[in-house]
Design an enzyme around this catalytic site. Structure first.
Site, short mmCIF file in Angstrom:
data_model
loop_
_atom_site.label_atom_id
_atom_site.label_comp_id
_atom_site.label_asym_id
_atom_site.label_seq_id
_atom_site.Cartn_x
_atom_site.Cartn_y
_atom_site.Cartn_z
N GLU A 34 0.92 -1.26 0.20
CA GLU A 34 -0.03 -0.09 -0.19
C GLU A 34 0.99 1.31 0.04
OE1 GLU A 34 -2.89 -0.63 3.19
OE2 GLU A 34 -3.83 -2.39 2.05
N GLU B 23 -5.45 -10.93 -2.35
CA GLU B 23 -6.48 -11.14 -1.09
C GLU B 23 -7.70 -10.71 -1.68
OE1 GLU B 23 -5.28 -7.69 1.39
OE2 GLU B 23 -3.26 -8.22 1.18
C1 XIL Z 1 -6.54 -7.17 7.63
C2 XIL Z 1 -6.90 -8.77 8.03
O1 XIL Z 1 -7.63 -9.49 7.62
C3 XIL Z 1 -7.71 -8.12 9.60
O2 XIL Z 1 -7.82 -9.29 10.49
C4 XIL Z 1 -6.97 -7.15 10.29
O3 XIL Z 1 -7.67 -6.58 11.55
C5 XIL Z 1 -6.42 -6.00 9.40
O4 XIL Z 1 -5.84 -6.28 8.36
N1 XIL Z 1 -4.93 -5.11 3.23
C6 XIL Z 1 -3.88 -6.07 3.51
C7 XIL Z 1 -4.04 -6.89 4.59
O5 XIL Z 1 -2.85 -6.08 3.02
O6 XIL Z 1 -3.14 -6.99 5.58
C8 XIL Z 1 -5.43 -6.45 5.45
O7 XIL Z 1 -5.70 -7.55 6.51
C9 XIL Z 1 -6.49 -6.29 4.62
C10 XIL Z 1 -6.27 -5.34 3.83
#
Ligand code: XIL
Length: 356
Positions: free
Chosen positions: A153, A259
């Site tokens: 990010e 993701e």
């Molecule tokens: C999220 C997790 O799924 C949650 O459990 C945590 O509270 C916050 O982070 N982008 C990412 C991930 O790169 O690491 C994030 O994961 C979701 C958005």
């Protein structure tokens, strides 16, 4: 008597082999029908509790990404205070069940522990800290972690500028160069990703990511992958996703849908920023979601050249433990399995899209 015994033994063997075929058929998971890696985010509880969720992970997927356990705040409790236990558990699970282990993530503004941002730093001390962290971490797991989200990010929403994070503010864009170089020194074989969200829908953000990748390449920085988180939404047009996938593929890097989940409702990308448009889930919505999962898998396989297909990872596989409701504060049904851990049309759609 001997004859009878032989008949009994042969019938037993036949019965056992039929049964085995039967059960291996039932166990045919996504990983078995796809030519690409199919992964899921997993958490510590899921890999350490012997229950249905764990069996689903074992049967369906051949790649895992720890959801939070490998983030900096999970691994570093204070200066030099490494906490490896949970990562080691993930490694043991991946080894036992022959899963690819993906490291998420080394440098991320939201993964940075509070104690670190509260300390006094200058650019030299921060840069040394970062390099030492990455060297220590990546070399420790170099035999087990296949690839890393090195920087997560880095780009802002909409404007496509560099995100002004703790790291950027002291080190400028060079924090990215330094992070990738350190990771590559520690494990020259690891696939090193720059990962972000909304780049499947926000073309400005995708263009900015590609510009950044080109700057990195021109400085000889060892970036080898681009990650599209793909936390996407039902109303994002397939054409836009296809266009951005094409742009990602044109970098020549490995492309990871890192993701994936698909929501019906909306949010503003901020914690608690959910907007509940659909309070209930209908049959029709379920079918449409199945179609969307199919399309995404299909587009990935069609648009991204085979030798750049790092794989597709879903961010959790069931609506019971998906991060979406808790994080954005809204009901939704973003994944492949429902709250009761039954396969949804999303599952069959995704499976269809993964098949040749
Ligand atoms: C999220 C997790 O799924 C949650 O459990 C945590 O509270 C916050 O982070 N982008 C990412 C991930 O790169 O690491 C994030 O994961 C979701 C958005």
């Amino acid at each position: 008597m001997k004859k009878l015994l032989a008949v009994v033994v042969i019938s037993f063997l036949l019965f056992a082999s039929c049964n085995q075929n039967q059960s291996s058929k039932e166990n045919t998971g996504l990983k078995d029908i796809a030519d690409i890696y199919v992964g899921t985010a997993v958490n510590y509880r899921q890999v350490t509790t012997r229950d249905t969720m764990r069996s689903i992970i074992v049967n369906e997927f051949n790649s895992i990404t720890p959801e939070n356990e490998m983030k900096m705040y999970s691994v570093l409790a204070g200066p030099g205070e490494y906490r490896w236990a949970r990562v080691d558990t993930m490694v043991a699970f991946a080894r036992k069940y022959d899963k690819r282990l993906f490291g998420h993530c080394l440098i991320w503004h939201s993964g940075t522990p509070g104690w670190l941002t509260e300390m006094e730093h200058d650019s030299t001390s921060l840069s040394n800290f970062m390099k030492e962290y990455i060297h220590t971490y990546v070399s420790r797991y170099k035999d087990d972690v296949d690839g890393w989200d090195v920087v997560n990010e880095a780009i802002t929403d909409s404007a496509g500028t560099m995100r002004k994070t703790f790291w950027y503010n002291l080190l400028g864009e060079s924090y990215i160069d330094q992070a990738f170089r350190a990771a590559h020194e520690a494990d020259p074989d690891a696939v090193l990703f720059i990962n972000d969200y909304n780049n499947e829908r926000d073309t400005v953000k995708m263009n900015a990511t590609i510009d950044l990748i080109n700057r990195l390449k021109s400085r000889g920085v060892p970036v080898s992958g681009i990650g599209l988180q793909m936390h996407t939404r039902m109303d994002i047009p397939d054409e836009i996703i296809a266009l951005n996938l094409k742009k990602a593929a044109e970098t020549g890097l490995q492309v990871h849908l890192s993701e994936v989940d698909i929501i019906f409702n909306r949010h503003n990308d901020q914690q608690g920023g959910g907007e509940q448009i659909y309070p209930e889930l209908t049959k029709k919505m379920l079918q449409q979601q199945g179609e969307k999962y199919r399309k995404i898998a299909e587009m990935y396989r069609e648009i991204v050249p085979e030798n750049q297909q790092y794989g597709i990872t879903v961010w959790g596989f069931n609506d019971r433990t998906s991060w979406i409701p808790g994080f954005f504060g809204m009901k939704d049904w973003p994944t492949l399995y429902n709250e009761k851990l039954q396969r949804k049309p999303a599952y069959s759609g995704f499976k269809e899209g993964l098949k040749d």
